[in-house]
Design an enzyme around this catalytic site. Sequence first.
Site, short mmCIF file in Angstrom:
data_model
loop_
_atom_site.label_atom_id
_atom_site.label_comp_id
_atom_site.label_asym_id
_atom_site.label_seq_id
_atom_site.Cartn_x
_atom_site.Cartn_y
_atom_site.Cartn_z
N HIS A 1 -3.83 -5.48 1.40
CA HIS A 1 -3.53 -5.63 2.82
C HIS A 1 -4.69 -6.38 3.45
CE1 HIS A 1 -6.14 -2.19 3.45
NE2 HIS A 1 -5.45 -1.54 2.54
N CYS B 1 0.82 -1.21 0.00
CA CYS B 1 0.00 0.00 0.00
C CYS B 1 0.86 1.27 0.00
CB CYS B 1 -0.97 -0.05 1.18
SG CYS B 1 -2.42 0.97 0.89
#
Lengths: 246, 450
Positions: free
Chosen positions: A199, A96
Amino acid sequence: MADVLRVCAFYPDLMNIYADRGNLQLLQRRAQWRGLGFELSGVGLGDELDPDAHDLLYIGGGQDRDQALCAEDMATNKRAALHHAAEDGKVIFAVCGGYQLLGHAYELDGTKLPGVGLVDLETVREDGPRLIGNVAIELELDGTRHVLAGFENHGGRTRLGAHTRPLGRVLKGHGNDGRSGFEGVRGGPRDTVVGTYLHGPLLPKNAWFADWLTATALHRAVSELKPLDDRLEDAAHAAARRAAGI
Amino acid sequence: MIRLAAGVAAAKAVGTLARTAGRGGGTSLPGKVLTRVEPDAIRHLSARLTRGSVVISATNGKTTTAAMVASILERTGAHLVHNRAGANMAGGIASTLAGAARNGGRRLTGDFGLFEVDEFWLGQVAEQVEPRAMLLGNLFRDQLDRYGELETIADRWAAIVRNRAGLVLNADDPLVADLGRNAPEPVYFGVDDDRLALPELQHASDSKHCRRCGHAYTYSAVYLAHLGHYKCPNCGQERPTPTVVATNVQLNGIRNAAFDLDGRRVELPLPGLYNVYNALGAAALTLKLGVGLDDVIAGLQAVAPAFGRAETLDLGRPTSLLLVKNPAGANEVLRTLALEGTELDLLGVLNDRVADGRDVSWVWDADWELLVGSVRSFTASGTRAAELALRMKYAGLDPTKITVIDNLEHGLDHALRSGDGPLYVIPTYTALLELRELLTRRGQAEAYWR
């Protein structure tokens, strides 16, 4: 086999927003259950990175403000060491916010955060909605097809350079930019730089991928790792895939 | 006013239908109907509250804090219009007002508005309600897929409260305390008890950096997540000195807690330091409204647990329900449970529906490690049961103690059979609603809709 998996987490007190701890926990416990040693260290703002002291470098995600602090620091203080590590075949695994800093730059709100230039990609924050939701991607590793399932939540759109390879193909979800059908990146001089928006956290939902990272970091084949009882891990993976709709 | 009357009538009809159909829960549907017909309904109706309104917002503890404030204010003869069931977005507040409206909205059944408000809706609701006072309790990392980053919420709140009178703020939460920077005479509350301090900031702490200059705070005491006594060594910003203070705090497992307030002992029938903070907020707010200390303490001591917040039911074995929904809240529940003993039977229910947050990553930020040494059996249930089970395994719990049963009813029955003595249920929000519906269907719990 090397006895010890040495992991270095980048900015563990700033870049940890999406339960990045879970990724580290997977690597740690699984190494320990296999009788491998495990060492976890962290590097923070202003710290120097010793590229020879680690097998796997982990860069998580953070809030905009923290990410900006870390971007400057990484480009200034850690860029050379990161390149050195990548050339030596160390695994660099970024999720991310960390992923967005692997390329040339991340442009948002009229400012440009510097990247570390490990891979040819660029990220831009667009006016459109954040790309949020369960996601599943398909990838091929060592000739075998696998599925990674997780959750994505990003405002940035990442575009890969013409010769840059994504990590995988989007089965469900948005991926790098919501359009290309690609997700993440895999590259670097020894093909050991991995970036992804997945994630949730990623590794608990995909224990097989934690093993692939571990094996790669130790320069081994996954088949050389001692098998573990993964019934709960498999169930969590199946639930994450169901959540993504595959 | 014709639109208002029509909207109120439509909302009431919808509400009656929903109740007759047996749809429980703090429904926001009537309010949505009302505001569709009259967009300014909340403004018009709340203007009829002759004693004005107060609003309460926070990441954690809104419903419980509002229940405490209600318990106190009702002692002073206030007739409350209160979104008791916890529907706390604009629709829920409009529903509550519609429910209290008489004569097409020309009159209300109550005189005092008490509204808990979702963090994200605070600005819109405050603009319409024009509250006399606003209690802001805490800001923690919560459902990132819904709310976005914590700093974003803090920035929104800062814009809402700029120059606003009547603020009641938690001095121990740096994100919240700093909201008083430009406000006239904010009231601060906080805890002063070194024995409670944790050795270090918990993993899930979010606000570690100064709101003004970005430098890391130093803490002389950490009480809960990022709440404590802090100071910025760079610019000097520090915890404001609170006037409403808890000292000599005593925590008794999941049963109760006690503390000194202004030289008087408060025996709180709710557990955990988080409820001490809720009680302090409620005390600070009501003291500011002019309620006497006797009524404040009596009201706090009489409060009943809000729905699913440390509520204990008899299901053959005493079964306590403790809602969890984000790392900071979960950590407090886990910390409180760890005081309960060393042979605990637990049922954890992890759902990933919209109201829970679709992103279940938060369970990895909560410190389940706190409980591992105290668990005899752990049943994992819900739409993401396996993920919760896995979290317990990686926290260090022996996998042979873990059972995964996705279906909630089967999971509950399994957990009830897992031993004798107390059972502790830790559900996420929609899991709590499902559980309550299930128990109501079995005749084991009262319908909570009122």
